[in-house]
Design a protein around this motif. Structure first.
Motif, short mmCIF file in Angstrom:
data_model
loop_
_atom_site.label_atom_id
_atom_site.label_comp_id
_atom_site.label_asym_id
_atom_site.label_seq_id
_atom_site.Cartn_x
_atom_site.Cartn_y
_atom_site.Cartn_z
N PHE A 276 -9.43 11.44 -80.60
CA PHE A 276 -8.33 11.29 -80.25
C PHE A 276 -7.97 11.32 -78.70
CE2 PHE A 276 -4.16 13.24 -79.22
CZ PHE A 276 -3.35 12.33 -80.15
N MET A 277 -7.31 10.26 -78.14
CA MET A 277 -7.30 10.09 -76.62
C MET A 277 -8.58 10.28 -75.74
SD MET A 277 -3.57 11.95 -76.19
CE MET A 277 -3.30 11.44 -74.64
N PHE A 278 -9.01 11.44 -75.31
CA PHE A 278 -10.14 11.95 -74.82
C PHE A 278 -11.05 12.93 -75.39
CE2 PHE A 278 -7.26 10.52 -71.67
CZ PHE A 278 -7.88 9.63 -70.76
N PRO B 9 -3.53 16.83 -77.99
CA PRO B 9 -2.14 16.53 -78.58
C PRO B 9 -1.04 17.41 -78.04
CG PRO B 9 -3.75 16.54 -80.54
CD PRO B 9 -4.45 17.15 -79.18
N LEU B 10 -1.46 18.63 -77.64
CA LEU B 10 -0.33 19.33 -77.40
C LEU B 10 -0.40 19.72 -75.95
CD1 LEU B 10 -1.17 22.37 -80.06
CD2 LEU B 10 0.39 20.64 -80.08
N ARG B 11 -0.93 19.16 -75.20
CA ARG B 11 -0.93 19.28 -73.69
C ARG B 11 0.29 18.91 -72.98
NH1 ARG B 11 -7.41 17.81 -72.45
NH2 ARG B 11 -8.23 19.28 -73.67
N ARG B 12 0.80 17.98 -73.53
CA ARG B 12 2.25 17.49 -72.95
C ARG B 12 3.11 18.79 -72.89
NH1 ARG B 12 6.30 16.76 -76.21
NH2 ARG B 12 5.87 16.44 -78.39
N LEU B 13 2.89 19.72 -73.71
CA LEU B 13 3.72 21.08 -73.96
C LEU B 13 3.50 21.99 -72.73
CD1 LEU B 13 4.01 21.25 -77.51
CD2 LEU B 13 5.92 20.58 -76.15
N THR B 14 1.93 21.79 -72.21
CA THR B 14 1.55 22.57 -71.10
C THR B 14 1.78 22.20 -69.85
OG1 THR B 14 -0.88 22.08 -72.00
CG2 THR B 14 0.35 24.09 -72.89
N ALA B 15 2.39 20.98 -69.51
CA ALA B 15 2.39 20.51 -68.25
C ALA B 15 0.96 19.88 -68.32
CB ALA B 15 2.78 21.22 -67.00
N ASN B 16 0.37 19.33 -69.17
CA ASN B 16 -1.08 18.55 -68.95
C ASN B 16 -2.11 19.60 -68.70
OD1 ASN B 16 -1.31 16.12 -69.93
ND2 ASN B 16 0.01 15.37 -68.18
N GLN B 17 -1.90 20.92 -68.96
CA GLN B 17 -2.93 21.72 -68.73
C GLN B 17 -3.97 21.80 -69.66
OE1 GLN B 17 -1.59 25.27 -66.13
NE2 GLN B 17 0.03 24.71 -67.25
N ALA B 18 -5.39 21.74 -69.72
CA ALA B 18 -6.21 21.80 -70.81
C ALA B 18 -6.41 23.23 -71.17
CB ALA B 18 -7.46 21.09 -70.50
N LYS B 19 -6.41 24.19 -69.95
CA LYS B 19 -6.63 25.70 -70.18
C LYS B 19 -5.31 26.48 -69.73
CE LYS B 19 -11.67 25.20 -69.39
NZ LYS B 19 -12.43 25.64 -68.28
N TYR B 38 5.48 28.52 -72.70
CA TYR B 38 5.55 27.09 -73.10
C TYR B 38 6.35 26.68 -74.21
CZ TYR B 38 1.66 27.62 -69.80
OH TYR B 38 0.80 27.82 -68.50
N PRO B 39 7.55 26.71 -74.26
CA PRO B 39 8.49 26.61 -75.26
C PRO B 39 8.12 25.25 -76.04
CG PRO B 39 9.82 27.08 -73.25
CD PRO B 39 8.24 27.07 -72.85
N GLY B 40 8.23 25.34 -77.13
CA GLY B 40 7.83 24.12 -78.16
C GLY B 40 6.55 24.22 -78.78
N ILE B 41 5.58 24.91 -77.82
CA ILE B 41 4.06 24.76 -78.68
C ILE B 41 3.95 25.54 -79.96
CG2 ILE B 41 3.09 26.58 -77.47
CD1 ILE B 41 0.89 24.69 -76.80
N SER B 82 -9.56 28.95 -78.66
CA SER B 82 -9.40 27.42 -78.88
C SER B 82 -8.57 27.25 -80.05
CB SER B 82 -10.87 26.80 -79.26
OG SER B 82 -11.79 27.29 -78.19
N ILE B 83 -7.98 26.14 -79.92
CA ILE B 83 -6.83 25.64 -80.66
C ILE B 83 -7.47 24.30 -81.27
CG2 ILE B 83 -4.47 24.82 -81.50
CD1 ILE B 83 -3.59 27.10 -79.02
N VAL B 84 -7.77 24.15 -82.40
CA VAL B 84 -8.42 22.79 -82.88
C VAL B 84 -7.66 22.35 -84.02
CG1 VAL B 84 -10.66 22.02 -83.78
CG2 VAL B 84 -10.70 23.70 -82.16
N PRO B 85 -6.78 21.26 -83.86
CA PRO B 85 -6.05 20.72 -85.09
C PRO B 85 -6.98 19.61 -85.63
CG PRO B 85 -5.61 19.55 -82.56
CD PRO B 85 -6.65 20.71 -82.57
N ALA B 86 -6.32 19.31 -86.92
CA ALA B 86 -7.15 18.16 -87.66
C ALA B 86 -6.75 16.85 -86.69
CB ALA B 86 -6.50 18.01 -89.06
N MET B 87 -7.71 16.05 -86.67
CA MET B 87 -7.57 14.71 -86.10
C MET B 87 -8.09 13.57 -86.98
SD MET B 87 -8.52 15.20 -81.99
CE MET B 87 -10.36 15.15 -82.29
N ALA B 88 -7.30 12.66 -87.15
CA ALA B 88 -7.76 11.74 -88.18
C ALA B 88 -8.44 10.19 -87.56
CB ALA B 88 -6.35 11.18 -88.92
N GLY B 89 -8.15 10.08 -86.08
CA GLY B 89 -8.84 9.12 -85.39
C GLY B 89 -10.12 8.74 -85.68
#
Lengths: 398, 91
Positions: A276-278, B9-19, B38-41, B82-89
């Motif tokens: 997914f993405m990166f 997939p959730l980084r747009r809710l953390t202003a693109n921060q990975a950590k 980070y409201p919405g997450i 670590s938050i690890v969601p299911a990804m289908a891609g």
């Protein structure tokens, strides 16, 4: 219990099973009603010659491995050994497991050969193969024996897309003898940014045909079996049954749950990955192979008991994916498949490898089988395939 | 403070921060503090009953929290969540 001697045991076994003559077996092999023929001798005996098309399962592993080859207990099976004794005893054991159509070849392989019937002598590496695979055979963990295992191996790729492309290319180059590819899509211009199996001239044509042509160009030793159909609950067991290992490169949740369940029921290792993405994830879901020292790991449902509701997790088609990402992740799947075939190294079972291309970091997280898992748990509630589109509330399309 | 690794997939809710660093002495507290910051997450991670959704796995360091103490798993400064969601891609 009354003591019986070996001759009495053999006579008892033969009275309880059906035997078949070499001539009758040959006739059935030729007329399309071919049974599953299993050679239960030792490896060196098998390698010196066997009945054409026979599957090799040494006697000691027969009960442990039979379900991988014959899921349906009504599968017609013919067992043979060297002289017809071991196979008679073995046939009785399979009957105990519920296999109702087991026969034992009279006179065994010796009888087959002295009847003048055709014999397949398994490959020794040809002069050309010795050169082609020299960088493999130099490795002590591969050697000519390991290369032979690769050439005998059958791997099924679910999808000839982003993950399937690098995996197929490397597995073919490595000499994995049979590569099945399930994909019913055609090549699209938007695929070429990452699906390196395919090229411009194949746009609009079936991916399985493009894959077949490309892989033949890389290695003529490889037989590519195209399955140009969607994989569904109706055909999954049938398709997967013929392979040793499955590599998942599918692009949707219904197919992921379907392939997981089918592989578990057929006891096939599933080398799973998603991107997914990166970001990518890889792991092996393994039903366990005690005879190889591999204990049962978690399955996809242990990790993700329920799919996300439709729309909650965007797809690559919606959010995008870095073209190189599946190159890394699909190549890791190929490595893991090769390790399983060779029986070398530490397979990625019970560990989820995550890759983040932006951070350039790999992490390994521990995952465990869920004893309450509906498929692989201690008291499974799901024992056959279901309607996965309904289960996921979405179609099996990206 | 523990560090939370945010999946793509959730980084747009953390202003693109990975950590992100979030306070919390258990996983449950940390996830609620994460939502506060980070409201919405929160709604992406927790269901209506406040339980972690079944297609999301949470790991403390290398271990999945169901193998620890679930949402009550204690956290220390320096732990990585670590938050690890299911990804289908795959295509």
């Amino acid at each position: 219990m009354t003591r019986i001697n070996r001759d009495q045991l053999i006579a008892l076994a033969k009275s309880q099973i059906i035997e078949i003559t070499p001539q009758a077996l040959e006739q059935r092999l030729g007329n399309g009603s071919s049974p599953l023929v299993i050679d239960i001798r030792e490896r060196d005996e098998f390698e010196q010659g066997h009945v054409p098309g026979a599957v090799f399962i040494p006697r000691g592993f027969l009960e442990l491995r039979i379900e991988q080859h014959a899921y349906d207990p009504a599968t017609p099976i013919v067992l043979y050994c060297a002289g017809g004794v071991r196979s008679a005893l073995a046939a009785r054991n399979l009957q105990e497991m519920g296999y109702s159509r087991v026969e034992s070849l009279i006179g065994g392989f010796g009888g087959w050969r002295s009847a003048g019937l055709p014999v397949t002598v398994p490959r020794k590496l040809t002069a050309e193969q010795k050169i082609r695979y020299s960088r493999h055979t130099l490795l002590p963990d591969v050697g000519e024996e390991g290369q032979g295992k690769l050439l005998d191996a059958k791997v099924l790729l679910i999808g000839a897309g982003g993950l399937g492309s690098p995996a197929a290319l490397y597995l073919a180059a490595a000499g994995v003898g049979t590569l099945g590819i399930v994909d019913y899509d055609t090549v699209d211009l938007s695929n070429l940014q990452r699906q390196i199996l395919h090229g411009e001239s194949w746009i609009g044509k079936p991916k399985v045909e493009s894959a077949k042509a490309r892989l033949a160009e890389i290695n003529p030793d490889v037989t590519v079996v195209p399955h140009r159909e969607p994989i569904t609950s109706a055909n999954a067991l049938q398709i997967i049954q013929d392979y040793d290992i499955v590599l998942n490169g599918s692009d949707n949740f219904p197919t992921r749950y379907l392939v997981n369940d089918a592989c578990h029921f057929l006891r096939k290792p599933l080398v799973d990955a998603s991107i997914f993405m990166f970001e990518g994830q890889v792991t092996i879901y393994h039903p366990g192979a005690p005879e190889e020292g591999i204990s049962q790991g978690p399955c996809y449902r242990c990790l993700y008991p329920d799919p996300p509701p439709p729309g909650e997790v965007p797809s690559c088609a919606e959010a995008g994916v870095l073209g190189v990402l599946p190159g890394i992740v699909g190549s890791i799947q190929a490595v893991e498949a090769i390790k399983l075939i060779l029986g070398k190294g530490e397979p990625l079972i019970g560990r989820l490898l995550t890759f983040d291309a932006l951070e350039m970091s790999f992490r390994t997280l521990n995952i465990r089988r869920n004893p309450a898992c509906p498929v692989c748990g201690d008291a499974p509630s799901l024992t056959e395939l279901i309607d996965y589109e309904q289960f996921c509330g979405m179609p099996a399309r990206e | 403070m523990p560090t939370v690794l945010i999946p793509t997939p959730l980084r747009r809710l953390t202003a693109n921060q990975a950590k992100v660093e979030v306070a919390g002495d258990t996983v449950d507290v940390l996830l609620h503090n994460l939502e506060a910051g980070y409201p919405g997450i929160g709604e992406r991670l927790l269901d209506a009953d406040g339980k972690i959704k079944r297609f999301i796995n949470v790991f403390v360091n290398e271990d999945e929290i169901r193998t620890l103490q679930g949402a009550d798993t204690p956290l220390a400064a320096g732990d990585r969540v670590s938050i690890v969601p299911a990804m289908a891609g795959g295509a």
